[in-house]
Motif scaffolding. Structure first.
Motif, PDB file in Angstrom:
ATOM      1  N   GLY A 133       0.806  -1.210   0.000  1.00  0.00           N
ATOM      2  CA  GLY A 133       0.000   0.000   0.000  1.00  0.00           C
ATOM      3  C   GLY A 133       0.840   1.262   0.000  1.00  0.00           C
ATOM      4  O   GLY A 133       0.479   2.261  -0.625  1.00  0.00           O
ATOM      5  N   LEU A 134       1.976   1.233   0.691  1.00  0.00           N
ATOM      6  CA  LEU A 134       2.867   2.399   0.678  1.00  0.00           C
ATOM      7  C   LEU A 134       3.448   2.647  -0.712  1.00  0.00           C
ATOM      8  O   LEU A 134       3.772   3.780  -1.056  1.00  0.00           O
ATOM      9  CB  LEU A 134       4.007   2.227   1.690  1.00  0.00           C
ATOM     10  CG  LEU A 134       3.637   2.357   3.156  1.00  0.00           C
ATOM     11  CD1 LEU A 134       4.877   2.160   4.028  1.00  0.00           C
ATOM     12  CD2 LEU A 134       2.975   3.690   3.456  1.00  0.00           C
ATOM     13  N   VAL A 135       3.558   1.596  -1.523  1.00  0.00           N
ATOM     14  CA  VAL A 135       4.069   1.747  -2.891  1.00  0.00           C
ATOM     15  C   VAL A 135       2.960   2.231  -3.823  1.00  0.00           C
ATOM     16  O   VAL A 135       3.155   3.148  -4.611  1.00  0.00           O
ATOM     17  CB  VAL A 135       4.662   0.417  -3.402  1.00  0.00           C
ATOM     18  CG1 VAL A 135       5.033   0.508  -4.883  1.00  0.00           C
ATOM     19  CG2 VAL A 135       5.867   0.018  -2.567  1.00  0.00           C
ATOM     20  N   PHE A 136       1.771   1.621  -3.740  1.00  0.00           N
ATOM     21  CA  PHE A 136       0.721   1.881  -4.713  1.00  0.00           C
ATOM     22  C   PHE A 136      -0.284   2.960  -4.308  1.00  0.00           C
ATOM     23  O   PHE A 136      -0.871   3.595  -5.171  1.00  0.00           O
ATOM     24  CB  PHE A 136      -0.022   0.576  -5.036  1.00  0.00           C
ATOM     25  CG  PHE A 136       0.845  -0.431  -5.710  1.00  0.00           C
ATOM     26  CD1 PHE A 136       1.176  -0.297  -7.046  1.00  0.00           C
ATOM     27  CD2 PHE A 136       1.364  -1.508  -5.016  1.00  0.00           C
ATOM     28  CE1 PHE A 136       1.995  -1.220  -7.680  1.00  0.00           C
ATOM     29  CE2 PHE A 136       2.182  -2.439  -5.633  1.00  0.00           C
ATOM     30  CZ  PHE A 136       2.500  -2.294  -6.980  1.00  0.00           C
ATOM     31  N   ALA A 137      -0.511   3.151  -3.026  1.00  0.00           N
ATOM     32  CA  ALA A 137      -1.484   4.145  -2.542  1.00  0.00           C
ATOM     33  C   ALA A 137      -1.042   4.648  -1.164  1.00  0.00           C
ATOM     34  O   ALA A 137      -1.682   4.357  -0.148  1.00  0.00           O
ATOM     35  CB  ALA A 137      -2.872   3.529  -2.477  1.00  0.00           C
ATOM     36  N   PRO A 138       0.057   5.396  -1.113  1.00  0.00           N
ATOM     37  CA  PRO A 138       0.633   5.754   0.186  1.00  0.00           C
ATOM     38  C   PRO A 138      -0.281   6.594   1.088  1.00  0.00           C
ATOM     39  O   PRO A 138      -0.337   6.346   2.292  1.00  0.00           O
ATOM     40  CB  PRO A 138       1.913   6.512  -0.173  1.00  0.00           C
ATOM     41  CG  PRO A 138       1.854   6.796  -1.623  1.00  0.00           C
ATOM     42  CD  PRO A 138       0.875   5.854  -2.227  1.00  0.00           C
ATOM     43  N   ARG A 139      -0.991   7.541   0.531  1.00  0.00           N
ATOM     44  CA  ARG A 139      -1.838   8.398   1.380  1.00  0.00           C
ATOM     45  C   ARG A 139      -2.991   7.607   1.994  1.00  0.00           C
ATOM     46  O   ARG A 139      -3.267   7.715   3.188  1.00  0.00           O
ATOM     47  CB  ARG A 139      -2.363   9.587   0.576  1.00  0.00           C
ATOM     48  CG  ARG A 139      -1.247  10.585   0.236  1.00  0.00           C
ATOM     49  CD  ARG A 139      -1.776  11.768  -0.483  1.00  0.00           C
ATOM     50  NE  ARG A 139      -2.672  12.492   0.414  1.00  0.00           N
ATOM     51  CZ  ARG A 139      -3.219  13.649   0.129  1.00  0.00           C
ATOM     52  NH1 ARG A 139      -2.991  14.223  -1.032  1.00  0.00           N
ATOM     53  NH2 ARG A 139      -4.022  14.237   0.989  1.00  0.00           N
ATOM     54  N   VAL A 140      -3.652   6.807   1.185  1.00  0.00           N
ATOM     55  CA  VAL A 140      -4.770   5.992   1.677  1.00  0.00           C
ATOM     56  C   VAL A 140      -4.265   4.974   2.688  1.00  0.00           C
ATOM     57  O   VAL A 140      -4.894   4.734   3.721  1.00  0.00           O
ATOM     58  CB  VAL A 140      -5.497   5.305   0.499  1.00  0.00           C
ATOM     59  CG1 VAL A 140      -6.526   4.311   0.991  1.00  0.00           C
ATOM     60  CG2 VAL A 140      -6.140   6.338  -0.411  1.00  0.00           C
ATOM     61  N   THR A 141      -3.115   4.369   2.404  1.00  0.00           N
ATOM     62  CA  THR A 141      -2.545   3.373   3.311  1.00  0.00           C
ATOM     63  C   THR A 141      -2.199   4.010   4.652  1.00  0.00           C
ATOM     64  O   THR A 141      -2.494   3.441   5.705  1.00  0.00           O
ATOM     65  CB  THR A 141      -1.296   2.724   2.683  1.00  0.00           C
ATOM     66  OG1 THR A 141      -1.690   2.097   1.463  1.00  0.00           O
ATOM     67  CG2 THR A 141      -0.670   1.707   3.613  1.00  0.00           C
ATOM     68  N   ARG A 142      -1.586   5.186   4.625  1.00  0.00           N
ATOM     69  CA  ARG A 142      -1.242   5.863   5.886  1.00  0.00           C
ATOM     70  C   ARG A 142      -2.502   6.240   6.662  1.00  0.00           C
ATOM     71  O   ARG A 142      -2.524   6.143   7.885  1.00  0.00           O
ATOM     72  CB  ARG A 142      -0.373   7.084   5.612  1.00  0.00           C
ATOM     73  CG  ARG A 142       1.059   6.719   5.295  1.00  0.00           C
ATOM     74  CD  ARG A 142       1.963   7.952   5.210  1.00  0.00           C
ATOM     75  NE  ARG A 142       3.316   7.537   4.916  1.00  0.00           N
ATOM     76  CZ  ARG A 142       3.863   7.582   3.695  1.00  0.00           C
ATOM     77  NH1 ARG A 142       3.181   8.036   2.658  1.00  0.00           N
ATOM     78  NH2 ARG A 142       5.114   7.169   3.524  1.00  0.00           N
ATOM     79  N   LEU A 143      -3.558   6.663   5.954  1.00  0.00           N
ATOM     80  CA  LEU A 143      -4.815   7.002   6.627  1.00  0.00           C
ATOM     81  C   LEU A 143      -5.420   5.763   7.291  1.00  0.00           C
ATOM     82  O   LEU A 143      -5.780   5.787   8.480  1.00  0.00           O
ATOM     83  CB  LEU A 143      -5.809   7.606   5.629  1.00  0.00           C
ATOM     84  CG  LEU A 143      -7.193   7.919   6.193  1.00  0.00           C
ATOM     85  CD1 LEU A 143      -7.098   8.996   7.278  1.00  0.00           C
ATOM     86  CD2 LEU A 143      -8.128   8.362   5.088  1.00  0.00           C
ATOM     87  N   ALA A 144      -5.515   4.671   6.547  1.00  0.00           N
ATOM     88  CA  ALA A 144      -6.090   3.439   7.101  1.00  0.00           C
ATOM     89  C   ALA A 144      -5.228   2.901   8.240  1.00  0.00           C
ATOM     90  O   ALA A 144      -5.749   2.506   9.289  1.00  0.00           O
ATOM     91  CB  ALA A 144      -6.229   2.385   6.003  1.00  0.00           C
ATOM     92  N   ALA A 145      -3.905   2.905   8.041  1.00  0.00           N
ATOM     93  CA  ALA A 145      -3.002   2.415   9.084  1.00  0.00           C
ATOM     94  C   ALA A 145      -3.075   3.301  10.313  1.00  0.00           C
ATOM     95  O   ALA A 145      -3.043   2.806  11.449  1.00  0.00           O
ATOM     96  CB  ALA A 145      -1.571   2.346   8.553  1.00  0.00           C
TER      97      ALA A 145
END
Length: 165
Positions: A133-145
């Protein structure tokens, strides 16, 4: 695979398991699926020229909290029991908001059940997904994480409050 190789593998399996119901071959399959998934993700990242980020210490903390919470959610939470039901048998509760389940079946069914009921096992897959997720969708991944890590902190505060009462 030659008959001789197949026989040698059966002998290693028999010696290792000593006749116990242990899905060794299914674990080999799971490792193959995991390796294939990682290779596919790496190939897609390379083909699409995605930059591979260097995680900051903060990313590592957030991903650790998210991995912890999501692995417990998948492996133990009552709400996710329908995901585990084909592979497990319900045996009551175990700790606050967690179920006790026993793995059922043999072979691949048992291996999947063990994966789905073990937070340590699911953690590896979840961590890999979050890194992708950090490679393909970093902002969304950081929000979900970040949300899952906040939930981890909330759980800790619930336990602390209960201990103090």
């Amino acid at each position: 695979m030659t008959e001789k190789t197949e026989q040698a593998l059966r002998e290693v399996e028999q010696e290792y398991t000593q006749g116990a119901d242990f899905p060794l071959r299914s674990y080999v399959g799971a490792m193959g699926v995991y390796t294939g998934l990682v290779a596919t993700l790496a190939g897609i990242a390379k083909a699409t020229r995605r930059p591979v980020p260097t995680p900051s210490p903060w990313d590592v903390v957030i991903l650790a909290g998210a991995t912890h919470r999501l692995s417990r959610l998948i492996a133990k939470d009552p709400v996710t029991s329908p995901l585990r039901a084909p592979f497990t048998e319900f045996h009551g509760t175990q700790g606050p908001a967690e179920l006790k389940e026993e793995v059922r079946g043999t072979g691949a069914r048992k291996a999947v059940g063990e994966l789905l009921t073990c937070p340590f096992c699911t953690g590896m897959w979840i961590s890999t997904g979050l890194c992708a997720g950090l490679v393909f969708a970093p902002r969304v991944t950081r929000l979900a994480a970040g949300g899952l890590t906040a939930l981890t902190g909330s759980d800790f505060l619930h336990f602390l409050r209960a201990k103090l009462m």
